[in-house]
Design a protein around this motif. Structure first.
Motif, PDB file in Angstrom:
ATOM      1  N   VAL A  90      13.107   7.174   0.141  1.00 46.26           N
ATOM      2  CA  VAL A  90      12.976   5.921  -0.617  1.00 46.26           C
ATOM      3  C   VAL A  90      14.352   5.290  -0.776  1.00 46.26           C
ATOM      4  O   VAL A  90      15.378   5.980  -0.707  1.00 46.26           O
ATOM      5  N   ASN A  99      10.594  -1.669  -2.428  1.00 50.77           N
ATOM      6  CA  ASN A  99      10.376  -0.619  -1.421  1.00 50.77           C
ATOM      7  C   ASN A  99       9.067  -0.866  -0.683  1.00 50.77           C
ATOM      8  O   ASN A  99       9.000  -0.723   0.540  1.00 50.77           O
ATOM      9  N   LEU A 100       8.038  -1.239  -1.427  1.00 51.65           N
ATOM     10  CA  LEU A 100       6.719  -1.462  -0.813  1.00 51.65           C
ATOM     11  C   LEU A 100       6.730  -2.740   0.033  1.00 51.65           C
ATOM     12  O   LEU A 100       6.204  -2.777   1.145  1.00 51.65           O
ATOM     13  N   LYS A 101       7.339  -3.771  -0.510  1.00 54.12           N
ATOM     14  CA  LYS A 101       7.386  -5.065   0.188  1.00 54.12           C
ATOM     15  C   LYS A 101       8.131  -4.940   1.526  1.00 54.12           C
ATOM     16  O   LYS A 101       7.730  -5.509   2.531  1.00 54.12           O
ATOM     17  N   ALA A 103       8.310  -2.432   3.348  1.00 49.61           N
ATOM     18  CA  ALA A 103       7.540  -1.631   4.321  1.00 49.61           C
ATOM     19  C   ALA A 103       6.459  -2.453   5.024  1.00 49.61           C
ATOM     20  O   ALA A 103       5.936  -2.025   6.058  1.00 49.61           O
ATOM     21  N   ILE A 115      -0.807  -3.510  -1.261  1.00 50.06           N
ATOM     22  CA  ILE A 115       0.051  -3.004  -2.346  1.00 50.06           C
ATOM     23  C   ILE A 115      -0.798  -2.778  -3.600  1.00 50.06           C
ATOM     24  O   ILE A 115      -0.662  -1.753  -4.284  1.00 50.06           O
ATOM     25  N   LEU A 144       5.740   7.068  -3.909  1.00 41.85           N
ATOM     26  CA  LEU A 144       6.251   5.822  -3.336  1.00 41.85           C
ATOM     27  C   LEU A 144       6.389   5.942  -1.817  1.00 41.85           C
ATOM     28  O   LEU A 144       6.025   5.026  -1.073  1.00 41.85           O
ATOM     29  N   SER A 145       6.874   7.081  -1.377  1.00 40.61           N
ATOM     30  CA  SER A 145       7.073   7.295   0.056  1.00 40.61           C
ATOM     31  C   SER A 145       5.739   7.249   0.804  1.00 40.61           C
ATOM     32  O   SER A 145       5.619   6.618   1.860  1.00 40.61           O
ATOM     33  N   SER A 147       3.036   5.791  -0.325  1.00 39.91           N
ATOM     34  CA  SER A 147       2.499   4.425  -0.485  1.00 39.91           C
ATOM     35  C   SER A 147       3.039   3.479   0.586  1.00 39.91           C
ATOM     36  O   SER A 147       2.321   2.604   1.077  1.00 39.91           O
ATOM     37  N   ARG A 148       4.312   3.659   0.923  1.00 43.06           N
ATOM     38  CA  ARG A 148       4.909   2.775   1.942  1.00 43.06           C
ATOM     39  C   ARG A 148       4.179   2.890   3.280  1.00 43.06           C
ATOM     40  O   ARG A 148       4.113   1.936   4.041  1.00 43.06           O
ATOM     41  N   VAL A 151       0.796   0.617   3.249  1.00 42.11           N
ATOM     42  CA  VAL A 151       0.743  -0.843   3.116  1.00 42.11           C
ATOM     43  C   VAL A 151       0.526  -1.552   4.455  1.00 42.11           C
ATOM     44  O   VAL A 151       0.431  -2.775   4.497  1.00 42.11           O
TER      45      VAL A 151
ATOM     46  N   LEU B 180      10.546   2.079   9.285  1.00 38.01           N
ATOM     47  CA  LEU B 180       9.591   1.111   8.722  1.00 38.01           C
ATOM     48  C   LEU B 180       9.362  -0.054   9.690  1.00 38.01           C
ATOM     49  O   LEU B 180       8.723  -1.038   9.342  1.00 38.01           O
TER      50      LEU B 180
END
Lengths: 234, 296
Positions: A90, A99-101, A103, A115, A144-145, A147-148, A151, B180
């Protein structure tokens, strides 16, 4: 069923050391496959080699019909592979939301909906969405990792030791989430925690000294204590 | 009181110029860990490119834009062919950027010669205004406006854009950024070139202020920029901005009251910071050189 990922006679190296020296695996759409083996067997290196983070010496890696050998990591990811490294990976100086955005790939049109969906799977992340990732606990970082990787509409998700360093209570929460995720995604899971691997995967491959030595259904492995003792030290 | 205000405005404009040069250095150091000793050459190329285009077109805006574009392209060449091969190898980076600095200064001498080329401020911005006895140079006000605008724009990009997110993420884990699906190498090239373009902008704006452009102008400005990034905290963008304006103000006041101490003071402050707060005066406790201080 068509295979999503097919690895044949894979050899890879780091510096002057050969790590993988003959790995064969096949993952079909919708499957959850566990890669098992002792410490240092080459399990994490297998995922890194698939992602192009470790150099391939010989052999083939096919994602559907596309060869992944010799192409840059970002191209491999853009072909539809999500990767969850064992150290979470992360970004400490980005918030959870950032972080999500970050990815979300360019070809993903429903990123915001996705998300929202991962926040449903991991409500802790929604509550802390504006917090910097460096302030998160180990369990939250792992959430979080993972979740990425969710997405995007990935063809397969590679998950490296999700239980590593986490408290038993957190592992239980994670197991439930991973089981839920495996219903909709194809997963290649590297895991030392045998019970977690058994809870999620339907088939397994055991790697020993950089080679795949045994594979089969996970329920057969659960019954075969001799095999467990020989290759997993259980 | 009048002299204090004049010195304050002069100091701010000097600080803005130092910031334009040091901001590029800070960004390049912050994202890629590259100590770019070719920054002085990029600054001078900005100055010469401005003079070249300004003399052809008589347009200040075109001169500035052309200077930034030419130095942006030089930045791409530097990164693609030289620096990109040496990521993670600081001694080699220092040597190669020092070499590039020498070579590209010599190219300037080959093209434009060794003697200074005089350049006036554009007419529309060359005047002064006197308010309550304080003389205000329009050009210096322009420098302050451009410096602050660059600070706001770059800060906004770092905090709010995807590019900014990639930069902040890439500082920590470039491998994971790639995993990513992001081509971090492309971002490295763009960021290096953008940092170079800021040096070019600094060089272009410096030439009319100095009244001439000369191939040796980069050395002094590069030293000031390095002092600013050391005081601000290596690789710390907002810290570098604060340090630049502090240096500018300090220069203006010391040069007026104790002229012989002007140069010494900068180096002295840097030495004190290195000795007692090596992470930088504005680093907010962060010790790593690879951190852009972008707070949410």
């Amino acid at each position: 069923m068509a295979s999503i990922l097919k690895v044949e006679n894979l050899n890879s190296y780091i510096g002057q050391y050969t790590i993988l020296q003959g790995v064969d695996i096949e993952v079909k759409k919708g499957e959850a496959i566990a890669i098992l083996g002792r410490n240092g067997a080459g399990k994490s290196t297998l995922l890194k080699t698939i992602m192009g983070l470790v150099n391939t010496r010989s052999g083939s890696i096919l994602l559907g019909e596309d060869s992944l050998v010799g192409i840059p990591t970002y191209d491999i990811a853009n072909k539809g592979i999500g990767y969850v490294p064992e150290d979470y990976g992360v970004f400490d100086y980005l918030t959870i939301a950032e972080n999500l955005k970050l990815a979300i790939r360019n070809d993903t049109k429903d990123g915001d909906d996705r998300i929202a969906k991962v926040y449903d799977i991991f409500p802790d992340l929604r509550k802390a969405s504006e917090r910097m990732a460096r302030t998160l606990s180990g369990g939250q970082r792992q959430m979080l990792s993972i979740s990425r990787a969710l997405v995007n509409d990935n063809k397969i998700i590679l998950i490296d030791e999700p239980s590593k360093g986490l408290a038993p209570v957190v592992i239980e929460t994670l197991a439930v989430a991973l089981k839920e995720i495996s219903k909709e995604s194809t997963i290649l899971l590297v895991e030392q925690n045998f019970s977690l691997a058994c809870a999620i995967a339907s088939r397994y491959y055991i790697i020993n000294e950089g080679r795949t030595v045994v594979n089969g259904k996970i329920e057969d492995l659960i019954q075969d204590t001799q095999l467990q003792a020989t290759h997993l030290g259980i | 009181m009048d002299i204090f205000l004049t010195l304050f405005i002069n100091g701010l404009s000097e600080g803005a110029l130092i910031f334009l040069v040091s901001s590029g250095l800070a960004i390049i150091l912050g994202l890629m860990g590259v100590v770019n000793f070719a920054h002085g050459a990029l600054f001078v190329w900005g100055g010469y490119a401005y003079v070249w285009i300004y003399q052809m077109t008589n347009s200040f805006i075109l001169g500035i834009l052309a200077a930034m574009l030419i130095v942006f392209i030089l930045g791409i060449i530097f990164e693609k062919f030289f620096v990109s091969r040496l990521y993670g190898n600081a001694p080699a980076q220092i040597l190669i950027t020092l070499g590039l600095n020498i070579v590209f200064i010599e190219i300037i001498r080959l093209i434009w010669g060794n003697t200074p080329i005089a350049i006036k401020k554009p007419d529309f911005i060359s005047g002064t205004t006197i308010i309550n006895g304080v003389t205000i140079s329009h050009y210096r006000i322009l420098l302050i406006i451009i410096g602050i605008s660059v600070l706001i724009i770059v800060n906004y990009i770092l905090k709010n854009s995807k590019t900014g997110m990639v930069i902040r993420a890439g500082v920590q884990r470039s491998d994971m950024v790639q995993a990513l699906g992001i081509n971090i190498r492309l971002y490295f090239t763009i960021v290096f070139a953008a940092g170079a373009a800021l040096a070019g902008l600094g060089g272009a704006l410096y030439a009319p202020l100095a009244g001439n452009v000369i191939s040796t102008a980069g050395a002094n400005n590069q030293i000031l920029a390095f002092i600013a990034i050391v005081i601000g905290g290596l690789g710390n963008f907002s810290g570098t901005a604060k340090a630049s304006f502090l240096l500018g103000l300090m220069n203006a006041f010391v040069a007026w009251f104790i002229p012989s101490f002007a140069v010494v003071t900068n180096v002295l402050v840097m030495a004190i910071v290195l000795a007692f707060k090596p992470e930088g005066l504005f680093s907010e406790g962060r010790k790593s050189i690879l951190r852009l201080a972008v707070k949410k």
